[in-house]
Scaffold this active site. Structure first.
Site, PDB file in Angstrom:
ATOM      1  CB  SER A   1      -0.873   0.030   1.261  1.00  0.00           C
ATOM      2  OG  SER A   1      -1.806  -1.011   1.239  1.00  0.00           O
TER       3      SER A   1
ATOM      4  N   GLY B   1      -5.858  -3.714  -7.741  1.00  0.00           N
ATOM      5  CA  GLY B   1      -7.037  -2.916  -7.386  1.00  0.00           C
ATOM      6  C   GLY B   1      -6.652  -1.552  -6.838  1.00  0.00           C
TER       7      GLY B   1
ATOM      8  NE  ARG C   1     -10.536  -6.764  -6.687  1.00  0.00           N
ATOM      9  CZ  ARG C   1      -9.494  -6.441  -5.939  1.00  0.00           C
ATOM     10  NH1 ARG C   1      -8.263  -6.555  -6.429  1.00  0.00           N
ATOM     11  NH2 ARG C   1      -9.660  -6.009  -4.712  1.00  0.00           N
TER      12      ARG C   1
ATOM     13  CB  SER D   1     -12.984   0.529   0.928  1.00  0.00           C
ATOM     14  OG  SER D   1     -12.082   0.657  -0.155  1.00  0.00           O
TER      15      SER D   1
ATOM     16  CG  ASP E   1      -5.245  -7.244   2.143  1.00  0.00           C
ATOM     17  OD1 ASP E   1      -6.390  -7.393   1.678  1.00  0.00           O
ATOM     18  OD2 ASP E   1      -4.546  -6.239   1.890  1.00  0.00           O
TER      19      ASP E   1
HETATM   20  C1  S3P Z   1      -5.528  -1.420   0.060  1.00  0.00           C
HETATM   21  C2  S3P Z   1      -6.728  -1.446   0.724  1.00  0.00           C
HETATM   22  C3  S3P Z   1      -7.481  -2.683   0.967  1.00  0.00           C
HETATM   23  C4  S3P Z   1      -6.619  -3.924   0.793  1.00  0.00           C
HETATM   24  C5  S3P Z   1      -5.780  -3.862  -0.442  1.00  0.00           C
HETATM   25  C6  S3P Z   1      -4.875  -2.639  -0.410  1.00  0.00           C
HETATM   26  C7  S3P Z   1      -4.882  -0.110  -0.153  1.00  0.00           C
HETATM   27  O1  S3P Z   1      -8.537  -2.758   0.050  1.00  0.00           O
HETATM   28  O2  S3P Z   1      -7.425  -5.083   0.775  1.00  0.00           O
HETATM   29  O3  S3P Z   1      -4.983  -5.028  -0.547  1.00  0.00           O
HETATM   30  O4  S3P Z   1      -3.671  -0.079  -0.465  1.00  0.00           O
HETATM   31  O5  S3P Z   1      -5.556   0.906  -0.007  1.00  0.00           O
HETATM   32  P1  S3P Z   1      -9.936  -1.980   0.297  1.00  0.00           P
HETATM   33  O6  S3P Z   1      -9.603  -0.587   0.483  1.00  0.00           O
HETATM   34  O7  S3P Z   1     -10.742  -2.189  -0.935  1.00  0.00           O
HETATM   35  O8  S3P Z   1     -10.549  -2.639   1.488  1.00  0.00           O
END
Ligand code: S3P
Length: 428
Positions: free
Chosen positions: A22, A93, A121, A166, A314
């Site tokens: 992240s 994502g 997704r 999220s 995660d």
């Molecule tokens: C992340 C947020 C989480 C996590 C993903 C990384 C991020 O997802 O599951 O692996 O870097 O902001 P969500 O924000 O959709 O919960």
């Protein structure tokens, strides 16, 4: 690629897990929209973060990557240029959702697309609020699925009540609000990871955080800075559980990120009876970190629910494996978000662990695991999901007989050195 995995009788030694995924994504993204130079140390060279670099290079940003060291020469958001190619995010994502927020501030059009998993997704969790802010977005299923076409400009601040906790949704909206008119704020039902807030502050941006609400004033300019990326607790999680469940093990994990919005796994493993100690903790850093030492432990079942869920979302696949080796029942609930991760992680965890003999059943929003059950080698697969591949590889350490893991290459999405480090710990 199929990988043969044989049982491992003990795991001992010290490793440094790779940089936080992240934080690595955000360091390149924020460096790309900042004025001036950003230097990054400890960058994760996994495929997901390389996708982020490749997308910003296509938007005209000069980025030089030398292993874990990255230099980004930003010229502000207005310095981004239209890409003649589609922006391909691979499996990531975080890349697609945060980029949508950034691209909402540009006046040109971009097309974002990704791999088979990204194609499934949901994107309306970010396209809906970004449209409300003024971005023009089109895509499959009315903007819910890739490919997505976005044209930004004339963004107006909103106060958005997100239906889900999220960090990707929160971050996309805050990033769109950066150049917008007025103030943008996001309220979440539970607190999600706060790396965006911490890092924007490091880039000189002012935000207000009040537990579940974060607000940002439009018209702020980021200034290039230096980012030290700590180790990824989501990667460390595989070895925290491995150290706890493989007999005669002691593993030291160095410089693991200990941001409280990410440490739910440590709370849960402590509740389950895992012996984990902390050393060399640095609480002062903008992202706290420290060394973790885990020893083989007797685990017991637990209930995992409510506000800890976003703090360990995660890590649930590897926690489920730990639960198969714990005495009694473990119940995981309130985790329906697992159904829209890289795979439906309730289905993939339950299906694959059942093949190895685990007593585990799926529920709508989680799973129920009855421990402690012996595992047996089986033919399993990652379904292209890095965390499923790594969880099954740790399960194979404990199983009786050989395990064949199909699509093992998926681990490179977040942890390219995973199999090497596992090997090293098994032959100290
Ligand atoms: C992340 C947020 C989480 C996590 C993903 C990384 C991020 O997802 O599951 O692996 O870097 O902001 P969500 O924000 O959709 O919960």
């Amino acid at each position: 690629m199929k990988k043969q995995l044989t049982p491992i009788h003990r795991l001992n030694g010290t490793i440094k897990v790779p940089g936080d995924k992240s934080i690595s994504h955000r360091s390149v993204m924020f460096g790309s929209i900042a004025e001036g130079k950003t230097t990054i140390n400890g960058f994760l060279t996994g495929e997901d973060c390389l996708s982020t670099i490749s997308c910003f290079k296509k938007l005209g940003v000069n980025i030089v990557q030398d292993g874990e060291h990255v230099t980004v020469e930003g010229s502000g958001i207005s310095g981004l240029k239209q890409s003649s190619d589609d922006l391909y995010v691979g499996n990531s994502g975080t890349t697609i959702r945060l980029m949508l927020g950034i691209l909402a501030n540009t006046s040109f059009s971009s097309v974002l697309t990704g791999d088979e998993s990204i194609a499934k997704r949901p994107m309306n969790r970010v396209t809906k609020p970004l449209r409300e802010m003024g971005a023009e977005i089109e895509g499959n299923e009315e903007g819910n699925k890739v490919p997505l076409h976005i044209k930004g400009g004339n963004v107006k601040g909103i106060h958005y009540h997100s239906p889900i906790a999220s960090a990707q949704v929160k971050s996309a909206i805050l990033l769109a609000g950066l150049q917008g008119e007025g103030t943008t704020s996001v309220t979440e039902p539970l607190k999600s990871r706060d790396h965006t807030e911490r890092m924007l502050e490091a880039f000189g941006v002012e935000l207000k955080s009040d537990n579940l609400t974060v607000s940002i004033d439009g018209g702020q300019q980021l200034k290039g800075t230096h980012i030290e990326v700590p180790g990824d607790i989501s990667s460390a999680a595989f070895f925290l559980v491995a150290g706890a469940i493989v007999p005669e093990s002691t593993i030291t994990l160095q410089k693991v990120g200990l941001n409280p919005t990410r440490t739910g796994i440590l709370d849960v493993l402590h509740d389950m009876g895992a012996e984990i100690s902390y050393e060399n903790v640095n609480e002062e850093a903008s992202e706290p970190y420290g060394d973790l030492v885990v020893k083989t432990s007797s685990l017991k079942g637990t209930v995992i629910e409510g506000d800890v869920i976003p703090r360990l979302i995660d890590e649930i696949p590897i926690i489920a494996l730990a639960a198969t080796q714990a005495e009694g029942e473990t119940i995981i609930k309130d985790a329906q978000e697992l159904r829209v991760k890289e795979t439906d992680r309730i289905e993939t965890v339950v299906n694959e662990l059942q093949k190895m003999g685990a007593q585990i059943e799926a529920t709508e929003d989680g799973m129920i695991i009855h421990g402690k059950s012996p595992l047996k080698g089986a033919s399993v697969q990652s379904y292209g999901d890095h965390r499923i591949g790594m969880m099954l590889s740790i399960a194979a350490c404990l199983a009786e007989g050989e395990t064949t893991l199909d699509q093992s290459e998926a681990v490179a999405v977040s942890y390219p050195s995973f199999f090497d480090q596992l090997q090293r710990l098994s032959n100290p």
